[in-house]
Design a protein around this motif. Structure first.
Motif, PDB file in Angstrom:
ATOM      1  N   LEU A   1       7.519  -8.152   0.804  1.00 54.18           N
ATOM      2  CA  LEU A   1       7.801  -8.304   2.191  1.00 54.18           C
ATOM      3  C   LEU A   1       8.974  -9.268   2.226  1.00 54.18           C
ATOM      4  CD1 LEU A   1       4.317  -8.170   3.463  1.00 54.18           C
ATOM      5  CD2 LEU A   1       5.866  -6.263   3.409  1.00 54.18           C
TER       6      LEU A   1
ATOM      7  N   ASP B   1       3.907  -1.165   0.405  1.00 55.12           N
ATOM      8  CA  ASP B   1       3.035  -2.136   0.800  1.00 55.12           C
ATOM      9  C   ASP B   1       1.726  -1.966   0.558  1.00 55.12           C
ATOM     10  OD1 ASP B   1       5.061  -2.698   2.787  1.00 55.12           O
ATOM     11  OD2 ASP B   1       3.917  -2.276   4.391  1.00 55.12           O
ATOM     12  N   ARG B   2       1.119  -2.937   0.311  1.00 55.41           N
ATOM     13  CA  ARG B   2      -0.386  -3.213  -0.190  1.00 55.41           C
ATOM     14  C   ARG B   2      -1.136  -2.857   0.624  1.00 55.41           C
ATOM     15  NH1 ARG B   2      -3.082  -6.877  -2.828  1.00 55.41           N
ATOM     16  NH2 ARG B   2      -3.049  -8.242  -0.703  1.00 55.41           N
ATOM     17  N   GLY B   3      -0.874  -2.420   1.830  1.00 53.26           N
ATOM     18  CA  GLY B   3      -1.779  -2.227   2.786  1.00 53.26           C
ATOM     19  C   GLY B   3      -2.826  -1.213   2.512  1.00 53.26           C
TER      20      GLY B   3
ATOM     21  N   ARG C   1       9.440   1.278   2.789  1.00 52.56           N
ATOM     22  CA  ARG C   1       8.272   0.579   2.257  1.00 52.56           C
ATOM     23  C   ARG C   1       6.882   1.607   2.077  1.00 52.56           C
ATOM     24  NH1 ARG C   1       9.166  -4.120   4.685  1.00 52.56           N
ATOM     25  NH2 ARG C   1       7.073  -3.897   5.745  1.00 52.56           N
ATOM     26  N   LEU C   2       6.721   2.117   3.291  1.00 59.35           N
ATOM     27  CA  LEU C   2       5.539   3.057   3.653  1.00 59.35           C
ATOM     28  C   LEU C   2       5.878   4.197   2.596  1.00 59.35           C
ATOM     29  CD1 LEU C   2       4.718   2.427   7.079  1.00 59.35           C
ATOM     30  CD2 LEU C   2       3.211   2.017   5.363  1.00 59.35           C
TER      31      LEU C   2
ATOM     32  N   ASN D   1      -1.394  -4.132   9.202  1.00 60.83           N
ATOM     33  CA  ASN D   1      -1.153  -5.151   8.151  1.00 60.83           C
ATOM     34  C   ASN D   1      -1.470  -6.512   8.581  1.00 60.83           C
ATOM     35  OD1 ASN D   1      -0.443  -4.788   5.476  1.00 60.83           O
ATOM     36  ND2 ASN D   1       1.335  -3.704   6.037  1.00 60.83           N
TER      37      ASN D   1
ATOM     38  N   THR E   1      10.372  -1.013   7.181  1.00 57.27           N
ATOM     39  CA  THR E   1       8.765  -0.754   6.932  1.00 57.27           C
ATOM     40  C   THR E   1       8.740   0.966   6.570  1.00 57.27           C
ATOM     41  OG1 THR E   1       8.524  -2.131   8.704  1.00 57.27           O
ATOM     42  CG2 THR E   1       6.975  -0.918   7.977  1.00 57.27           C
TER      43      THR E   1
ATOM     44  N   SER F   1       4.275  -9.890   8.837  1.00 59.53           N
ATOM     45  CA  SER F   1       3.299  -9.779   7.607  1.00 59.53           C
ATOM     46  C   SER F   1       3.982 -10.416   6.586  1.00 59.53           C
ATOM     47  CB  SER F   1       3.231  -8.232   7.316  1.00 59.53           C
ATOM     48  OG  SER F   1       4.303  -7.558   7.272  1.00 59.53           O
TER      49      SER F   1
ATOM     50  N   GLN G   1       2.237  -1.343  10.543  1.00 62.00           N
ATOM     51  CA  GLN G   1       2.614  -2.623  10.588  1.00 62.00           C
ATOM     52  C   GLN G   1       1.456  -3.735  11.292  1.00 62.00           C
ATOM     53  OE1 GLN G   1       4.697  -4.420   8.830  1.00 62.00           O
ATOM     54  NE2 GLN G   1       4.725  -6.491   9.895  1.00 62.00           N
TER      55      GLN G   1
ATOM     56  N   SER H   1      12.136  -7.549   1.441  1.00 66.32           N
ATOM     57  CA  SER H   1      12.582  -6.357   2.254  1.00 66.32           C
ATOM     58  C   SER H   1      13.335  -7.199   3.534  1.00 66.32           C
ATOM     59  CB  SER H   1      11.305  -5.895   2.740  1.00 66.32           C
ATOM     60  OG  SER H   1      11.597  -5.182   4.108  1.00 66.32           O
TER      61      SER H   1
END
Lengths: 280, 219, 293, 272
Positions: free
Chosen positions: D219, C288-290, C282-283, D79, C279, D210, D76, D222
């Motif tokens: 995701l 991340d699409r967040g 990705r961040l 999300n 995570t 997620s 997270q 990953s």
């Protein structure tokens, strides 16, 4: 319509009755105390031995991060540790990651040092000091690791760090021997991760955090640990002292028994109710 | 009636204890059901706690980390507060995106810091998991019983790790290992539960002690 | 207000005030400049600052460091400490935002006289009073050249300590101890022999529960199990006494914690570590699409 | 000894590089359109049912990230909450979001608003439904418990990092009869969620959530990389234990894998 027999009633017992029983159970055992000796666990002995092998004037950092809510567990721990440090003639400083803990831990340290026979500890700043409240523990540990007076600036009473007699000759955390984390929260990983490598780490968590401690004990990242009130009780026993720990342990023991009893009862009720249903 | 005189809140100290006891009893009343007393003290609690946080914010963060360095000539610190205030654009539709710059910096920093946490916290645990599982001559003083425990340790560790595999269908021996892992997980959770109980009871004991000893002066 | 007080003490700090004002003007002027960017440009900026912020901390960790004052440092070590302090100030601003949200909600309740607005009023009053006293207290503690930064008032300090020690602290402890009741009702309800998993959970919890209190030791020794491990244990790990000793409740609880709980917890931690690392990556790389712009 | 820089044991840098490669490679693969499998996670399938039930009953759902500090875990959680909000917005089911961290509060404002926009119901977004109560653990818990009781929430979602207060949420939720789904990385709180909630997401499942819910290629990819990393961990542990068994735990080679200073000790013969 099946009649409400005792078992189905027991399964669906009003939770408020359970609460009342628990409350009464504890009140009764607090009112009528009796004595029961503790088993000394190896992590408790580990911490005791580590503190016991300190030399006079060795510096110890106590990270005290608890507040009133975990007083029942952390206060007996902190008191026992400070008493032991005084007995060894070690110097110590406290630091808090919790605003409330700063006042509490200072009050306790004042209480314990004042009531000790060793007059050296009676004046604040001589053999011990409180470095105050730090908001970000990671930044504080990293900062203190390179330069104490820059990272903390002043102690809880506003004295610049480099003017404190207790810290003469200590420039950074590197000059300490040991850090003991008295904590109800997940602060231990930060000390393990960011401390200067020469510092050994002792741990005085609440019982709940102890589960995480075993991993670090196993990997030798921790030298010892006293678990909650029980650990404080063990530590008191190792030191040959009697403190608050003794008083509370029975009420706790029997609340455990009460819960076991009710789990058993609940299962019995479930089985009996099922059997009754099968017959009907 | 000496007890009554001592008990009543007639001194400042007794008053303090009474306040504490009333707060405790009011919050405990939610055990019976939600009621106006609980609601009042819940709101007071949140108000007091929110108000209290402002002290450390001003005194410890703004004064210590912003004002002090500024007075020591580190002029670039002046930017910290307005930069943080960019967060306040969050309520604006037009400028809202600017707050994401600040959030981005915070996210980036926590992601960057995670590397050290990963390495110093978790990687040494790999090393700590290397355990001799058969008593051979290579490890002096290793008892057969220790070796058995080590073997169990490794089996539990690997089976629970297997349970946490997500990306392929678990079948055959993998499935069985994962089921074992799930059971081992339940053992661990049960152990944590049992181990935690004591701490929670200690808290209640502390509180009951306060009510009976400090307030009612019965023990 | 505080700032102004200090300024008058030292004329040279007028300079500082000017810098602060300039910084504010500069930063808010910058917003208007940034506003001219296209959506793509905005996104690029957010992605870039996220990446750079992460990169600084990552490089500090990965680049070689030399011992300075007994601490391994590289050219980024001191700056990262400064940046962390800087970010604390930034995160502190978020607390202002949170408090504002709380105030807004309850002020609206009171002004519009919504149902139960009295509770909102009590919240607002306690917030304002405590906020004022807390800031006063906090600044009164600080001192500059032996002088307190702000003169304290005894009555105010007393009220502060009552609100803090006799209310907040006590309510903290009361809420925390409620968990003991809940743990009882949860255990009573959930620990039933329903499935293999539930039974395992229950059995372990029960053994540990009783094994870790002194009573567990008393029971085990009461039924005749040995108090101590036999001294010849190292030679004969499977002697009768050793086996009996290992059947004691405290020994079993300890064994469960060390041999079963520790590796299972460690496996969970490994999973959490890997998940967190993924995570974080990705961040860091804005994958991340967040939080798109 | 602790690891403060990669140089304290270069193995950590190699390990991070390998894991990053695993993750990025699989993300790349997934983006190329390769279909990836994810095993069933009990509990996550129940999210939609829980929302449905709340809709039927006309009561709100409650989202709690708890005390989660701002950082990787909080992102997270957000999300996951974004997904849940999006689903609930479709049925116009009201939601409450309670946090104890002001930064999380700030970011949640953005995230939740986005969720409503993505669901095509931006008019339903209400800033006051996202609340920062207090950063004080038990003041927060008292507020959350009070709100659950008063609003009789129908579903209770707890995702993030939790501490002792976990059981206050979970038992209060149970009392008001809410369907409860919890997911946490805090190992110490999992048993309480297991005892009091309908479904509990444990450990790394939290990070898989997620991917499971959104099935986004990035995701999922990953997640495959994470699996590879765990298999690498397991292989290392097996290998290390065999070495420890036959050559002894003091073998310098073992120190390479994570012991501070172990790298230099093995390759340069230092520190022995």
């Amino acid at each position: 319509m099946q009649q409400q027999n005792i078992w189905t009633k027991l399964i669906r017992v009003d939770r408020r009755i359970l609460y009342l029983i628990l409350f009464l159970n504890i009140a009764v055992f607090l009112m009528f105390p009796f004595k029961m000796p503790a088993t000394i666990t190896s992590p408790a002995r580990g911490l005791y031995d580590a503190v016991d092998s300190l030399q006079p004037n060795d510096l110890v950092m106590i990270s005290s991060n608890w507040s009133a809510s975990t007083m029942a567990e952390n206060q007996p721990q902190l008191e026992a540790i400070i008493k032991h440090l005084i007995r060894k003639g070690a110097r110590f400083t406290l630091v808090s990651n919790e605003a409330q803990s700063r006042d509490l831990s200072k009050r306790i340290a004042v209480g314990v040092t004042q009531s000790s026979d060793n007059a050296e500890y009676h004046t604040y700043g001589q053999k011990w000091a409180h470095l105050g409240f730090v908001t970000d523990l990671i930044a504080a540990i990293r900062g203190m690791g390179s330069n104490l007076s820059e990272a903390v600036k002043q102690d809880v009473e506003g004295t610049p760090i480099d003017q404190l007699p207790v810290l003469q000759g200590a420039k950074s955390l590197k000059d300490y021997k040991m850090v003991i984390d008295v904590t109800p929260s997940g602060t231990l990983p930060y000390w393990i991760s960011y401390r200067p490598p020469n510092l050994i780490v002792g741990y005085a968590p609440t019982s709940v955090m102890a589960a995480e401690g075993f991993t670090y004990l196993d990997s030798k990242q921790l030298v010892g640990m006293i678990t909650g009130l029980k650990g404080a009780h063990e530590y008191e026993q190792l030191m040959g002292e009697t403190g608050l720990g003794h008083k509370f342990i029975n009420a706790i023991s029997f609340s455990h028994v009460l819960i076991l009893l009710f789990i058993g009862l609940g299962n019995l009720a479930m089985i009996m109710a099922r059997r009754a249903q099968g017959e009907a | 009636m000496e007890w009554l005189n001592d008990f009543l809140p007639l001194s400042l100290e007794r008053m303090g204890i009474w306040i504490g006891a009333i707060c405790t009893v009011a919050l405990y009343s939610i055990l019976y059901r939600e009621n106006p007393a609980y609601r009042l003290f819940e709101h007071l609690f949140i108000g007091l706690a929110a108000g209290y946080s402002l002290g450390p914010l001003v005194g410890d963060i703004l004064y210590k980390y912003w004002y002090l360095p500024l007075t020591e000539g580190a002029w670039w610190w002046a930017f910290a507060v307005p930069f943080g205030m960019w967060l306040y654009f969050i309520y604006s539709e037009k400028y809202g995106w600017v707050s994401r710059i600040v959030i981005g910096v915070l996210i980036g920093a926590s992601a960057g810091l995670f590397f050290q946490q990963f390495c110093s916290l978790y990687v040494p645990q790999i090393y700590a998991s290397f355990k001799p599982i058969i008593p051979t001559g290579a490890n002096e003083g290793l008892l057969a019983s220790n070796a058995i425990n080590n073997f169990i340790f490794i089996v539990v560790l690997l089976s629970v790790l297997t349970y946490f595999l997500f990306s392929f269908e678990q079948r055959g021996p993998v499935k069985r290992t994962a089921v074992l892992g799930r059971w081992m997980l339940m053992i661990a959770l049960g152990a944590i539960f049992g181990n935690t109980l004591m701490a929670r009871m200690a808290l209640l004991v502390g509180r009951v002690y306060y009510l009976l000893h400090d307030w009612l002066m019965q023990i | 207000m505080q700032l102004a007080l200090d300024m008058s003490r030292d004329g040279a700090t007028w300079m500082m005030a000017a810098i602060v004002v300039l910084a504010f003007l500069g930063m808010f002027g910058l917003v208007f400049l940034l506003q001219m960017l296209s959506t793509q440009g905005r996104r690029a900026i957010v992605v870039a600052v996220t990446f750079i912020a992460g990169l600084i901390f990552a490089l500090e960790f990965f680049l070689p460091a030399q011992p300075v004052d007994g601490q391994d440092k590289n050219f980024l070590s001191d700056p990262t400490l400064q940046i962390q302090n800087f970010l604390q100030v930034v995160a502190g601003m978020a607390l202002g935002l949170g408090t504002y949200g709380l105030l807004r909600l309850h002020l609206r309740n009171v002004v519009q006289k919504r149902a139960q607005w009295g509770y909102s009023a009590s919240l607002l009053i306690s917030l304002v009073v405590m906020g004022f006293l807390s800031i006063w207290h906090s600044l009164g503690e600080k001192n500059v050249e032996g002088q307190p930064l702000v003169a304290t008032n005894e009555t105010a300090e007393y009220i502060f300590s009552v609100l803090f020690n006799n209310m907040i602290v006590q309510m903290d402890a009361a809420m925390f101890s409620l968990i003991a009741f809940y743990i009882f009702s949860a255990a009573y309800r959930a620990f039933r022999i329903r499935s293999i998993e539930a039974t395992i959970l229950m059995a372990t919890a029960m053994i540990v529960m009783i094994g870790i209190v002194p009573l567990g030791k008393a029971i085990s020794e009461g039924i005749g199990l040995p108090a101590e491990l036999p001294p010849e244990y190292a030679k004969e790990p499977f002697s009768l006494t050793a086996i009996l000793y290992s059947l004691k409740l405290p020994t079993m609880a300890d064994w469960i914690l060390k041999t079963l709980n520790a590796p299972a917890t460690r496996a969970i931690e490994f999973g959490v570590a890997v998940g967190g690392l993924a995570t974080a990556i990705r961040l860091w790389l804005s994958m991340d699409r967040g939080l798109g712009v | 000894m602790s690891i403060q820089h990669a140089q304290d044991n270069w193995f950590v840098a190699i390990l991070i590089a390998i894991i990053s490669l695993f993750i990025l490679f699989n993300i790349f693969r997934a983006r190329k359109g390769r279909a990836l499998y994810i095993r069933r996670i009990a509990g996550l399938d129940a999210i939609d049912d829980a929302i449905g039930r709340a809709t039927e009953m006309g009561r709100p759902i409650l989202l709690i990230p708890g005390m989660t500090a701002f950082g990787v875990i909080a992102m997270q959680s957000l999300n996951i909450f974004k997904y849940i909000t999006r689903e609930s917005a479709r049925f116009a089911t009201p939601m409450r979001f309670l946090t104890a961290n002001p930064t999380v509060y700030t970011v949640a404002q953005e995230t939740i608003q986005e969720a409503y926009q993505e669901a095509g119901r931006p008019e339903l977004y209400e800033p006051d439904s996202i609340r920062f109560l207090s950063d004080r653990q038990f003041a927060f818990a008292s507020g959350a418990a009070g709100l659950m009781q008063r609003e009789k929430v129908a579903a209770n979602f707890m995702f993030g990092e939790f501490f002792a207060e976990s059981l206050i949420f979970a038992e209060t939720g149970n009392m008001v009869g809410a369907i409860q789904i919890a997911g946490t990385v805090s190992t110490t709180q999992v048993p309480f969620f297991v005892a009091a909630c309908d479904y509990t997401i444990i450990g790394e499942e939290f990070y898989a959530t997620s991917a499971y819910l959104s099935r986004e290629p990035v995701l999922l990819g990953s997640l495959v990389g994470q699996d590879w990393a765990k298999i690498l961990f397991a292989s290392l542990i097996l290998f290390g234990s065999l070495v420890a068994t036959f050559w002894g735990t003091d073998t310098p080679l073992l120190g390479v894998f994570g012991k501070a200073g172990g790298w230099d000790a093995f390759f340069k013969g230092e520190g022995q």
